[in-house]
Structure formats: structure tokens, C-alpha cells
Design a protein around this motif. Structure first.
Motif, PDB file in Angstrom:
ATOM      1  N   LYS A   1      39.367  -1.825  -0.511  1.00 11.15           N
ATOM      2  CA  LYS A   1      40.746  -2.301  -0.656  1.00 11.15           C
ATOM      3  C   LYS A   1      41.323  -2.737   0.683  1.00 11.15           C
ATOM      4  CE  LYS A   1      42.998  -0.154  -4.641  1.00 11.15           C
ATOM      5  NZ  LYS A   1      43.243   1.249  -5.035  1.00 11.15           N
ATOM      6  N   ALA A   2      41.113  -1.923   1.707  1.00 13.82           N
ATOM      7  CA  ALA A   2      41.665  -2.240   3.023  1.00 13.82           C
ATOM      8  C   ALA A   2      41.080  -3.548   3.556  1.00 13.82           C
ATOM      9  CB  ALA A   2      41.396  -1.099   3.995  1.00 13.82           C
ATOM     10  N   LEU A   3      39.772  -3.748   3.336  1.00 13.87           N
ATOM     11  CA  LEU A   3      39.142  -4.985   3.796  1.00 13.87           C
ATOM     12  C   LEU A   3      39.742  -6.185   3.071  1.00 13.87           C
ATOM     13  CD1 LEU A   3      35.400  -3.857   4.024  1.00 13.87           C
ATOM     14  CD2 LEU A   3      36.835  -4.608   5.934  1.00 13.87           C
TER      15      LEU A   3
ATOM     16  N   ASN B   1      42.882  -9.599   4.660  1.00 16.30           N
ATOM     17  CA  ASN B   1      42.768 -11.064   4.689  1.00 16.30           C
ATOM     18  C   ASN B   1      41.944 -11.563   5.866  1.00 16.30           C
ATOM     19  OD1 ASN B   1      44.247 -11.446   2.334  1.00 16.30           O
ATOM     20  ND2 ASN B   1      46.173 -11.226   3.470  1.00 16.30           N
ATOM     21  N   LYS B   2      41.123 -10.706   6.418  1.00 10.48           N
ATOM     22  CA  LYS B   2      40.231 -11.124   7.507  1.00 10.48           C
ATOM     23  C   LYS B   2      38.817 -11.231   6.931  1.00 10.48           C
ATOM     24  CE  LYS B   2      43.012 -10.409  11.212  1.00 10.48           C
ATOM     25  NZ  LYS B   2      44.095 -11.380  11.021  1.00 10.48           N
ATOM     26  N   PRO B   3      38.010 -12.106   7.525  1.00 13.87           N
ATOM     27  CA  PRO B   3      36.606 -12.100   7.101  1.00 13.87           C
ATOM     28  C   PRO B   3      35.951 -10.769   7.480  1.00 13.87           C
ATOM     29  CG  PRO B   3      36.966 -13.691   8.892  1.00 13.87           C
ATOM     30  CD  PRO B   3      38.294 -13.114   8.541  1.00 13.87           C
ATOM     31  N   PHE B   4      35.031 -10.283   6.640  1.00 13.66           N
ATOM     32  CA  PHE B   4      34.370  -9.017   6.987  1.00 13.66           C
ATOM     33  C   PHE B   4      32.884  -9.089   6.681  1.00 13.66           C
ATOM     34  CE2 PHE B   4      35.808  -8.539   2.584  1.00 13.66           C
ATOM     35  CZ  PHE B   4      34.642  -8.106   1.952  1.00 13.66           C
ATOM     36  N   LEU B   5      32.129  -8.305   7.448  1.00  9.32           N
ATOM     37  CA  LEU B   5      30.695  -8.136   7.217  1.00  9.32           C
ATOM     38  C   LEU B   5      30.478  -6.640   7.065  1.00  9.32           C
ATOM     39  CD1 LEU B   5      27.752  -9.137   7.175  1.00  9.32           C
ATOM     40  CD2 LEU B   5      27.752  -9.001   9.657  1.00  9.32           C
ATOM     41  N   TRP B   6      30.051  -6.232   5.869  1.00  8.00           N
ATOM     42  CA  TRP B   6      29.958  -4.800   5.560  1.00  8.00           C
ATOM     43  C   TRP B   6      28.509  -4.455   5.251  1.00  8.00           C
ATOM     44  CZ3 TRP B   6      33.257  -2.141   1.127  1.00  8.00           C
ATOM     45  CH2 TRP B   6      33.098  -0.739   1.203  1.00  8.00           C
ATOM     46  N   VAL B   7      27.926  -3.608   6.078  1.00  9.81           N
ATOM     47  CA  VAL B   7      26.545  -3.180   5.864  1.00  9.81           C
ATOM     48  C   VAL B   7      26.544  -1.861   5.112  1.00  9.81           C
ATOM     49  CG1 VAL B   7      24.391  -2.485   6.980  1.00  9.81           C
ATOM     50  CG2 VAL B   7      25.807  -4.277   8.006  1.00  9.81           C
TER      51      VAL B   7
ATOM     52  N   GLY C   1      33.640  -5.593  -9.494  1.00 13.05           N
ATOM     53  CA  GLY C   1      34.151  -6.929  -9.201  1.00 13.05           C
ATOM     54  C   GLY C   1      34.437  -7.191  -7.725  1.00 13.05           C
ATOM     55  N   PHE C   2      34.300  -6.174  -6.883  1.00 11.47           N
ATOM     56  CA  PHE C   2      34.683  -6.347  -5.475  1.00 11.47           C
ATOM     57  C   PHE C   2      33.872  -7.447  -4.786  1.00 11.47           C
ATOM     58  CE2 PHE C   2      33.813  -5.248  -0.972  1.00 11.47           C
ATOM     59  CZ  PHE C   2      35.070  -5.497  -0.457  1.00 11.47           C
ATOM     60  N   VAL C   3      32.559  -7.380  -4.938  1.00  5.21           N
ATOM     61  CA  VAL C   3      31.702  -8.340  -4.233  1.00  5.21           C
ATOM     62  C   VAL C   3      31.995  -9.766  -4.723  1.00  5.21           C
ATOM     63  CG1 VAL C   3      29.312  -9.059  -3.810  1.00  5.21           C
ATOM     64  CG2 VAL C   3      29.910  -6.630  -3.796  1.00  5.21           C
TER      65      VAL C   3
ATOM     66  N   GLN D   1      35.676 -14.262   1.155  1.00  4.67           N
ATOM     67  CA  GLN D   1      36.276 -13.609   2.327  1.00  4.67           C
ATOM     68  C   GLN D   1      35.235 -12.894   3.182  1.00  4.67           C
ATOM     69  OE1 GLN D   1      39.076 -10.556   1.252  1.00  4.67           O
ATOM     70  NE2 GLN D   1      39.467  -9.923   3.369  1.00  4.67           N
ATOM     71  N   GLY D   2      34.323 -12.225   2.510  1.00  6.45           N
ATOM     72  CA  GLY D   2      33.406 -11.376   3.267  1.00  6.45           C
ATOM     73  C   GLY D   2      32.019 -11.317   2.679  1.00  6.45           C
TER      74      GLY D   2
END
Length: 478
Positions: free
Chosen positions: A312-314, A318-324, A339-341, A347-348
Motif C-alpha cells: 500500500k505504501a509503495l 506514486n514513485k516507481p519502485f523495484l521490490w525484490v 491484484g497488486f502486481v 508504476q513498479g
């Protein structure tokens, strides 16, 4: 000076250093990188490690498909010898406690055999053994052969100071009667219980790790040198505070050379996860200093509820993110919110692995949300990347304190009393890091200092050279 050079030539060609390491990638890579530096200064280097490492790292890359482990292989000029840790293969289910006990039981005999079979009665002179911290018995084996022993401390010097003072009862620490007392140590800011490594807290369930730490830190005098994967300019005050007690010498940062502006093909580090590079392509399309990079250690497992608060925070940032999100072998991954991905694919990006050193070096990265493992932190420092600290256990709470209050390169997340970190708290951290110039400025300054430390004539470079000179000199005195 010239006559010592002449005698050096005669003895140096067969002076060997033996590194002894454990199966964790985080333990082996700093040692291998130190080994590489010693190799460049004319010493021969051998690494003795457990068979588990062979199976995880080298098996696929060598011709031996069978289960028999070769006695040794050579990679990048460093000979690697495998010894049994008493486990055999397929025993990855063991707890840390039983692993430490088994290793303590089988290790000394196996290390002794390595020394006997590879060094005694050969032309090779074993001039020094360098071990990881958590194997205190290595120093005893070294002593029995009259070989000087060094230890490469693979956490911040701050932790070395805390553990040393705690296990040698030099300062007051929280007790069951007074669990919330703060701790005042030379060279460090005032530490609250949440800033201390979990092992020194009265609430810590007593396992094998504190036993090993106690045994090691009460017998530090058995070691001729304590070397640290850090650099003087980063931890000056705490390094100075230990000078009279039991000195620690910074020889780092022992990170991939590409992070220090050197050739990336020079790295001797090993990778236990296989790469997937789609994220690098994606990063090239993001604006400079815009991306939030999120990666927690391979041992950290979050609840679905906690993953949801990060997600949710990501999304709200509204910033691009890379989440490993690393999937542990043989375990069902904890699902991300439904549905998040799909919803955030513009966005990310969520990936199971990424080449972290390349990611952190990329100009698109703005900050790094990390569990504060020391290797990751050093990579962030050497790339000038601000951090958001989310510590879990062992040395991480102290590392988080260093990020926010000593290095001042980022902020620390504050969990609720139940340990849960709310979405709002993660959002607050994102906002703070993006708003503050100071973190980026301090991080860039440390990046520069790190490069200077390892460059010719820098603090770590000089420390390594005097260590090498002492090893060579020590052999000449015998």
C-alpha cells in the motif's frame, strides 16, 4: 629498507594465508575479497569452506556432476578446499543452534586435517589463518600449529565494541530487573534497548549464538589481528574507542570492486542466487533518483498483513519502485495483496532476484528500504544511496541506529508495540527521505570517503599493507 626487500623475495614466494569461512554467502564474500587484496600484494591465498558451499555454488559450474566433492578447486587464483561440516548434503533443515554445535564438534578436526594435508611437510609456509567471527575454535587450531590467527569482523565496528564490552562486563547493559535502561558507550550515541543487538538483551532466548559470541569475545587476545569490513572514516569514533582495549583495524569496504569505481570483472564474490536482469532494462526508463528499491535478506519472512502494508505504501507513494521478494526454496511464498502486481505494473516491478550491486549503482535509484544487513548497507554507502531502515534482529537494530544517528544517511521505521509497521509509517519514511537533501549529501560524502579509503595511500589500503608486512616480517623472525 632495501635489505628487507631482498630477504622478502626469498621467503615470499611460498607464504600462504588460509581463510576459513562458513556457508553463508554474506560471510564468504568479504573474506574472498580480502583474499583477493592479499593475492594482489604477493601472498598465496587458500579458502577452506564447507562442502555445502560447493553444492550451492560451484557444483553446476564444474564438470563433476557426481555427488563427490573435489578436494579443491581454484577460482580467480584462490584455491578453495572443501571440508565436511558434519552434515552431509540435504540437511538444510537444521537449526542455527544445532548447526553451530555440529560445526564446533567436527570443525576443529577437519580444519586440522586441511592444515596437515595441504600445508605441513610441503614447501608452502602457512603464515596466517583468517577466520570469520563466529567460529572461535579456529584460533585454538591455529595456536596448536603455532600459526598466527586473524579474524575478519563482518559487521560494523560499532557491534564489535558493543559485544566486546558486553561479554567482558565492561559496561552496564539492560537486565531483567531494568530492561529499559539506556546504554552509554564511548564512541557511540546513547543506545536505547531497541538500538542494541538482540543477543545482548535480557529477553533474548539463550541459544548457541550468544554462547559462541561470549566464547569469542572473552578470548579475543588469542587473535593477533582483528580486521574489520568497514573503513576508518565511517566509524572513526568507535574504532578509536577500542584502540586501548582490543584494537580493530578497518580494511574495507570489502564490496564488489565495481562499486568502488574499479573493473567489475575483478570481483571474486560468489552468488548463491541466479540472476534475472529484466529489472536493469526497466531501470533505464526511470527518471534519476526516483526509484524506491526494496529488498530484505533471504532469511526475512513477512506476514501477508505486513506485506500488504508495504504494498500500500509503495502504491500511495506514486514513485516507481523495484521490490525484490526472494522465494525460499521449497516454501510457498507469502502472497501479495490480490491484484497488486497487475494494478501497479505501470508504476513498479516485483522480482524474485536482482543484481543488487548494479541496481544500487544505477542513477535512477533514490533510496533503499533494507533490513540493514551489513553487506547491503556497505553497498548502499559505497553507491551513495540513502536508506530506510527496517531492522529485524541480531546486528540490524544497531545498524539502523547507525543509519539514522551516526552516518545520517536515512531514516528508521518505528514499529508498533506488536512489531507491526503500519502503512502510514512506511509512507512517512518515503516522504522524509525524498524531502531531505541531507541524506543524499551525507551518502555522497561517504561514497567518496569509501573510495579514498581503498585507493592507494587511503586508510584501509595502508592498514592492509601493514597487515601484510607483519605477516611477512613475522615469518622472517622465526
Amino acid at each position: 629498507h632495501s635489505e628487507s626487500m631482498a630477504s622478502k623475495d626469498k621467503t615470499q614466494e611460498d607464504l600462504h594465508v588460509l581463510l576459513v569461512a562458513f556457508s553463508a554467502q554474506g560471510h564468504i564474500n568479504p573474506l574472498l575479497r580480502l583474499g583477493n587484496t592479499l593475492l594482489a600484494r604477493g601472498l598465496h591465498v587458500t579458502l577452506a569452506t564447507t562442502e555445502l558451499v560447493y553444492h550451492r555454488v560451484f557444483k553446476s559450474s564444474t564438470a563433476h556432476a557426481a555427488d563427490t566433492v573435489p578436494t579443491s578447486i581454484t577460482t580467480n587464483g584462490i584455491q578453495i578446499i572443501f571440508f565436511s561440516d558434519g552434515f552431509g548434503i540435504g540437511q538444510n533443515t537444521a537449526t542455527v543452534d544445532s548447526y553451530m554445535e555440529l560445526v564446533g564438534k567436527f570443525g576443529p578436526v577437519n580444519l586440522s586435517d586441511v592444515i596437515k594435508n595441504h600445508f605441513l611437510n610441503t614447501s608452502k609456509k602457512l603464515a596466517c589463518i583468517i577466520n570469520n567471527p563466529f567460529v572461535p575454535w579456529v584460533a585454538d587450531v591455529a595456536a596448536s600449529y603455532n600459526i598466527p590467527c586473524a579474524c575478519l569482523w563482518i559487521q560494523p565496528c560499532a557491534l564489535y565494541a558493543i559485544y566486546y564490552r558486553f561479554y567482558n562486563s565492561l559496561n552496564e547493559f539492560p537486565t531483567l530487573e531494568n530492561p529499559s535502561m539506556s546504554v552509554n558507550l564511548p564512541g557511540l550515541p546513547l543506545l536505547q534497548p531497541q538500538d542494541l543487538p538482540s543477543f545482548v538483551l535480557p529477553s533474548n532466548p539463550f541459544g548457541s549464538m550468544p554462547k559462541v559470541l561470549a566464547e569469542m569475545l572473552q578470548h579475543m587476545k588469542k587473535l593477533k589481528w582483528v580486521l574489520a569490513n568497514s573503513f576508518y572514516e565511517l566509524e572513526k569514533d568507535v574504532i578509536d574507542s577500542m584502540a586501548e582495549l582490543c584494537p580493530i583495524t578497518a580494511v574495507g569496504p570489502l564490496v564488489p570492486p565495481s562499486l568502488l569505481g574499479e573493473d567489475e570483472n575483478e570481483d571474486v564474490g560468489i552468488e548463491m542466487w541466479k540472476p534475472q536482469d529484466s529489472c536493469m532494462e526497466w531501470l533505464t526508463h526511470q527518471p534519476p533518483s526516483s526509484v524506491i528499491y526494496v529488498s530484505f535478506g533471504s532469511l526475512i519472512v513477512f506476514t501477508a498483513k505486513q506485506l500488504e502494508s508495504i504494498a500500500k505504501a509503495l502504491k500511495n507513494s506514486n514513485k516507481p519502485f523495484l521490490w525484490v521478494i526472494k522465494n525460499k526454496e521449497g516454501e510457498e511464498p507469502v502472497p501479495l495483496p490480490e491484484g497488486f502486481v497487475e494494478e501497479s505494473k505501470e508504476q513498479g516491478m516485483v522480482v524474485p532476484w536482482c543484481p543488487q550491486t548494479k541496481v544500487l549503482s544505477h542513477p535512477a535509484i533514490a533510496c533503499f528500504l533494507t533490513h540493514c544487513g551489513w553487506n547491503s548497507m556497505l553497498e548502499a554507502i559505497t553507491t551513495g544511496t540513502p536508506m530506510i531502515a527496517w531492522p529485524q534482529w541480531t546486528d540490524q537494530p544497531t545498524n539502523a541506529k547507525l543509519i539514522s544517528d551516526v552516518f545520517r544517511v536515512g531514516v528508521r521505521l518505528t514499529p508498533g508495540s506488536d512489531g507491526f509497521v503500519a502503512t502510514e509509517e512506511v509512507e512517512r519514511a518515503f516522504e522524509e527521505v525524498f524531502a531531505a537533501e541531507e541524506f543524499k549529501r551525507n551518502a555522497s560524502e561517504l561514497k567518496r570517503a569509501a573510495r579514498e579509503a581503498v585507493a592507494h595511500g587511503g586508510s584501509s589500503d595502508r592498514n592492509i599493507q601493514s597487515f601484510v608486512d607483519e605477516i611477512i616480517g613475522g615469518k622472517l623472525d622465526i
